[in-house]
Design a protein around this motif. Structure first.
Motif, PDB file in Angstrom:
ATOM      1  N   ALA A  26      -0.330  -1.544  -8.529  1.00  0.00           N
ATOM      2  CA  ALA A  26      -1.692  -1.616  -9.489  1.00  0.00           C
ATOM      3  C   ALA A  26      -2.042  -0.148  -9.933  1.00  0.00           C
ATOM      4  O   ALA A  26      -2.496  -0.051 -11.172  1.00  0.00           O
ATOM      5  CB  ALA A  26      -2.720  -2.115  -8.457  1.00  0.00           C
ATOM      6  N   LYS A  27      -1.372   0.796  -9.190  1.00  0.00           N
ATOM      7  CA  LYS A  27      -1.710   2.019  -9.582  1.00  0.00           C
ATOM      8  C   LYS A  27      -0.829   2.315 -10.878  1.00  0.00           C
ATOM      9  O   LYS A  27      -1.444   3.154 -11.726  1.00  0.00           O
ATOM     10  CB  LYS A  27      -1.219   2.927  -8.478  1.00  0.00           C
ATOM     11  N   LYS A  74      -5.097  -8.227   3.666  1.00  0.00           N
ATOM     12  CA  LYS A  74      -6.054  -7.228   3.362  1.00  0.00           C
ATOM     13  C   LYS A  74      -7.347  -7.580   2.421  1.00  0.00           C
ATOM     14  O   LYS A  74      -6.849  -8.322   1.350  1.00  0.00           O
ATOM     15  CB  LYS A  74      -5.455  -5.939   2.811  1.00  0.00           C
ATOM     16  N   GLU A 109     -12.403  -3.483  -7.193  1.00  0.00           N
ATOM     17  CA  GLU A 109     -11.523  -3.037  -8.395  1.00  0.00           C
ATOM     18  C   GLU A 109     -10.040  -3.523  -8.188  1.00  0.00           C
ATOM     19  O   GLU A 109      -9.037  -3.100  -8.920  1.00  0.00           O
ATOM     20  CB  GLU A 109     -11.632  -1.398  -8.277  1.00  0.00           C
ATOM     21  N   HIS A 110      -9.518  -4.095  -7.128  1.00  0.00           N
ATOM     22  CA  HIS A 110      -8.390  -4.526  -6.738  1.00  0.00           C
ATOM     23  C   HIS A 110      -7.847  -5.521  -7.788  1.00  0.00           C
ATOM     24  O   HIS A 110      -8.646  -6.712  -7.661  1.00  0.00           O
ATOM     25  CB  HIS A 110      -8.154  -4.884  -5.367  1.00  0.00           C
ATOM     26  N   GLU A 153      -3.692   3.016  -2.101  1.00  0.00           N
ATOM     27  CA  GLU A 153      -3.756   2.301  -3.322  1.00  0.00           C
ATOM     28  C   GLU A 153      -2.335   1.613  -3.660  1.00  0.00           C
ATOM     29  O   GLU A 153      -1.237   2.186  -3.241  1.00  0.00           O
ATOM     30  CB  GLU A 153      -3.745   3.134  -4.533  1.00  0.00           C
ATOM     31  N   ASP A 154      -2.245   0.438  -3.972  1.00  0.00           N
ATOM     32  CA  ASP A 154      -1.437  -0.537  -4.112  1.00  0.00           C
ATOM     33  C   ASP A 154      -0.453   0.180  -5.119  1.00  0.00           C
ATOM     34  O   ASP A 154      -0.949   0.440  -6.499  1.00  0.00           O
ATOM     35  CB  ASP A 154      -1.992  -1.798  -4.657  1.00  0.00           C
ATOM     36  N   ALA A 174      -9.438  -7.829  -0.598  1.00  0.00           N
ATOM     37  CA  ALA A 174      -9.561  -7.046  -2.086  1.00  0.00           C
ATOM     38  C   ALA A 174     -10.745  -6.360  -2.377  1.00  0.00           C
ATOM     39  O   ALA A 174     -11.884  -7.044  -2.369  1.00  0.00           O
ATOM     40  CB  ALA A 174      -9.285  -8.198  -2.947  1.00  0.00           C
ATOM     41  N   GLU A 175     -10.856  -4.987  -2.420  1.00  0.00           N
ATOM     42  CA  GLU A 175     -11.919  -4.570  -3.010  1.00  0.00           C
ATOM     43  C   GLU A 175     -12.487  -4.808  -4.469  1.00  0.00           C
ATOM     44  O   GLU A 175     -11.334  -5.311  -4.995  1.00  0.00           O
ATOM     45  CB  GLU A 175     -11.871  -2.947  -2.854  1.00  0.00           C
ATOM     46  N   ILE A 182       0.871  -1.105   0.073  1.00  0.00           N
ATOM     47  CA  ILE A 182      -0.010  -0.081   0.049  1.00  0.00           C
ATOM     48  C   ILE A 182       0.907   1.253   0.187  1.00  0.00           C
ATOM     49  O   ILE A 182       1.996   1.399   0.561  1.00  0.00           O
ATOM     50  CB  ILE A 182      -0.895   0.125   1.321  1.00  0.00           C
ATOM     51  N   ARG A 186      -5.178 -10.040  -6.357  1.00  0.00           N
ATOM     52  CA  ARG A 186      -5.868 -10.760  -5.377  1.00  0.00           C
ATOM     53  C   ARG A 186      -5.798 -12.302  -5.228  1.00  0.00           C
ATOM     54  O   ARG A 186      -5.362 -12.653  -6.336  1.00  0.00           O
ATOM     55  CB  ARG A 186      -7.407 -10.332  -5.411  1.00  0.00           C
TER      56      ARG A 186
END
Length: 493
Positions: free
Chosen positions: A92-93, A205, A210-211, A88-89, A207-208, A80, A214
């Motif tokens: 991933a960002k 964590k 959009e993540h 935000e990761d 994962a939402e 994070i 995962r």
């Protein structure tokens, strides 16, 4: 007999705050773990300094005769932002911004990382595990910590219970912090309601939707906390208790503090005997930062394509510059400093080349054995590379006195001097004689061009057997010839 048996090595242990005599858990063998990069951007020069510092330590331990298992991870999960539990990761960002798969980002910057460290002449570690390759081990570690009562699930995430842990252990012993002070000084963060206490940190964590990155787990789809990966990988390859754990000073808290807590909560024992931390690199007296523009990348130093330096500097000169400061001291990078380093580096290489032309006599007027031990004494004192370099410049003085006929040396002492200079400069400090390498490249080019000329002559005389023989022999040596209308060129495979 191994060198380590008669060289008493002391190193600074961040855990005790003192220099301690190094005694490995298993005689003749060393287990060392160093936190590697998060591969979402080009490797930072400050990170390079840390990896060069631990390369020096790795090299010297090997030189002393230890069998070293050096483990350095790759963080490819993308922890994070700001190493907190919210945000935000990073990988991933970057993937979202560049419209790429996260693993394309990981691959691109892992390759860059390896190329840069190779240019700096760093030895590769013994094992280089990735966080994504050890998800199962991380899940098993979380299960064990929950089982032992030091973690709890909350809304699909799992948090480490720092307050409960601190009642039976000491959370903060590496960084010298007090848990009550930490809790009282913590501002409320979003998502805090999932935690029992502000200092509790994520082991897993949720994962939402959009993540992207995962994995399935007993607590639902999610991804591991940043601190967890190093605990899982270090103990997998080095055992629950090992010799050395290293990293940058900025990792001492929270990363390394959390690692100790996770290990103790999981196995009941303290994981590491010696914690070692390399200090930061500043640029022109200020902290390096991309956002302020006070930043320079390694490739920009090597190419000269930057607005901070007067010219390009080779990787060996940049490495020599870094080793002129002790790994635990702050080092400031500037044009004047690296220009001075280049002069020193050139003096050192010239002296080593001059050793070949010195003639021995029957009497020595120099005490080479004592000087050589002073080089060992420097490295035995917490890997003190600046003192070692100062001693090597004493060796340069010896070489110059011998060259000028002001001192004499026996064949035995000349061999001792030559071997020690070469060992400490190339094997321990990991420098390269770039002028000698350039000279060798020029010689190789001349020889290959001569053979191309002979092959052209053979072809003109229709001696195709000789022509093919020359091409095939060069191919066997990794030299590929390319014929075109303009003539024949070659490349090294």
């Amino acid at each position: 007999m191994h060198l380590y048996q008669n060289q008493a090595l002391k190193l600074y242990n961040s855990l005790s705050g003192e220099k301690e005599t190094f005694v490995p858990l298993h005689e003749g063998a060393v287990g060392m773990y160093v936190c590697g990069p998060t591969v979402y951007s080009n490797v930072h020069l400050g990170n390079c300094r840390t990896f060069i510092s631990f390369d020096l330590i790795f090299r010297y331990l090997k030189h002393l005769g230890y069998k070293v298992r050096y483990v350095r991870n790759i963080t490819d999960v993308g922890h994070i932002e700001d190493d907190a539990d919210e945000g935000e990761d990073k990988i991933a960002k970057k993937a979202r911004l560049e419209k790429l798969e996260p693993m394309e980002i990981v691959q691109q910057y892992s390759v860059d990382f390896h190329q840069i460290l190779e240019l700096f002449n760093n030895l590769p570690p013994s094992i280089e595990p990735t966080a994504t390759g050890h998800i199962i081990e991380q899940i098993e570690t979380v299960k064990k910590i929950i089982e032992n009562g030091y973690a709890y699930e909350s809304n699909g995430s799992v948090y480490f219970d720092v307050v409960k842990f601190d009642k039976t252990h000491h959370y903060g012993k590496l960084s010298g912090r007090n848990l009550e002070d930490m809790i009282s000084n913590t501002r409320d963060l979003s998502g805090q309601d999932e935690k029992r206490n502000s200092q509790d940190f994520a082991l897993w964590k949720k994962a939402e939707p959009e993540h992207i990155m995962r994995w399935p787990s007993p607590w639902g789809d999610g991804f591991p906390g940043w601190h967890l990966e190093c605990t899982a990988m270090s103990t997998k390859y080095l055992g629950n208790h090992f010799d050395i754990h290293g990293g940058g000073m900025d990792l001492k808290f929270p990363h390394h503090e959390c690692e100790i807590a996770q290990n103790e909560a999981c196995t009941g024992q303290s994981p590491v005997n010696y914690w070692m931390h390399a200090n930061m690199l500043t640029l022109n007296g200020k902290k390096m930062s991309k956002s302020t523009g006070n930043n320079i990348l390694p490739r920009e130093i090597f190419s000269g394509n930057n607005d901070k330096l007067s010219k390009a500097f080779s990787p060996s000169v940049a490495r020599f510059f870094m080793l002129q400061a002790h790994y635990r001291s702050i080092l400031d990078f500037s044009n004047d400093a690296i220009v001075a380093s280049e002069k020193g580096y050139n003096r050192l290489m010239e002296a080593i080349e001059s050793l070949e032309s010195i003639e021995a006599v029957k009497i020595s007027t120099l005490d080479i054995a004592t000087w050589r031990q002073s080089c060992y004494d420097a490295m035995n004192d917490d890997f003190n590379s600046p003192i070692l370099i100062a001693q090597l410049f004493e060796g340069v003085k010896f070489v110059n006195l011998l060259k000028d006929g002001k001192e004499t040396i026996t064949a035995q002492d000349l061999e001792l001097l030559s071997k020690a200079m070469n060992t400490f400069v190339f094997e321990v400090l990991g420098l390269k004689n770039e002028s000698a390498e350039e000279g060798n490249n020029e010689k190789l080019e001349s020889v290959v061009n001569m053979l191309i000329g002979m092959r052209n002559e053979a072809r003109a005389n229709k001696d195709f057997a000789l022509s093919d023989q020359i091409r095939n022999k060069l191919t066997d040596l990794g030299i590929e010839l390319k014929d075109s209308k303009e003539g024949t060129t070659f490349s090294l495979n």
